[in-house]
Design an enzyme around this catalytic site. Structure first.
Site, PDB file in Angstrom:
ATOM      1  CG  HIS A   7      -0.262   0.129   2.517  1.00 51.26           C
ATOM      2  ND1 HIS A   7       0.353  -0.948   3.129  1.00 51.26           N
ATOM      3  CD2 HIS A   7      -0.077   1.184   3.351  1.00 51.26           C
ATOM      4  CE1 HIS A   7       0.870  -0.557   4.271  1.00 51.26           C
ATOM      5  NE2 HIS A   7       0.651   0.740   4.429  1.00 51.26           N
ATOM      6  CG  HIS A  62       6.472  11.894  -9.245  1.00 52.86           C
ATOM      7  ND1 HIS A  62       7.780  12.243  -9.471  1.00 52.86           N
ATOM      8  CD2 HIS A  62       6.109  11.124 -10.299  1.00 52.86           C
ATOM      9  CE1 HIS A  62       8.188  11.726 -10.625  1.00 52.86           C
ATOM     10  NE2 HIS A  62       7.193  11.040 -11.133  1.00 52.86           N
ATOM     11  CD  GLU A 111       4.982  11.039 -14.537  1.00 55.53           C
ATOM     12  OE1 GLU A 111       5.298  10.993 -15.738  1.00 55.53           O
ATOM     13  OE2 GLU A 111       5.733  10.669 -13.612  1.00 55.53           O
TER      14      GLU A 111
END
Length: 128
Positions: A7, A62, A111
């Site tokens: 996760h 990111h 993204e």
């Protein structure tokens, strides 16, 4: 042996506001909720939100999700609809795929990318 990603957890100031963000942009499905945490599924990826203080600054760190190129403009519209800030991405080589970079309300960078790793590597080889 690592079998995959279990996760990804994000610390967010406002659970409900981030819920809308995840549901509207990613089509996330809420699977658990408490006063201080929420769990979602984006396809089969478990995303956990814990309530707390947001990141104090923005970085290029990111998480990137794959999208079909045909859905690119639709995702741009979704991101704008929730009021997320879209930023200019890096310069890309022809054939490398397109990307949308955007911040959530707590300085996490996301993204959405329309290319695959194999395509990117092929572009790098051709560019040498």
């Amino acid at each position: 042996m690592i079998a995959g990603i279990s996760h990804i957890t994000f610390i967010v100031k406002d659970l409900q506001r981030t819920t809308v963000f995840l549901e509207q942009i990613f089509g996330a499905k809420e699977i658990y909720s408490s006063a201080t945490a929420k769990y979602f599924l984006i396809h089969d990826l478990w995303i956990a939100l814990n309530q707390g203080e947001p990141l104090s600054e923005r970085t290029y760190n990111h998480i990137a999700f794959t999208i079909p190129d045909s859905d690119f403009d639709g995702f741009v519209a979704r991101i704008k609809e929730v009021g997320a800030e879209i930023i200019q991405g890096r310069t890309r080589l022809e054939g490398e795929g397109r990307s949308i970079y955007f911040y959530d309300y707590d300085n996490h960078l996301f993204e959405l990318h329309s290319g695959a790793l194999s395509e990117r590597l092929d572009c790098y080889v051709q560019d040498e």
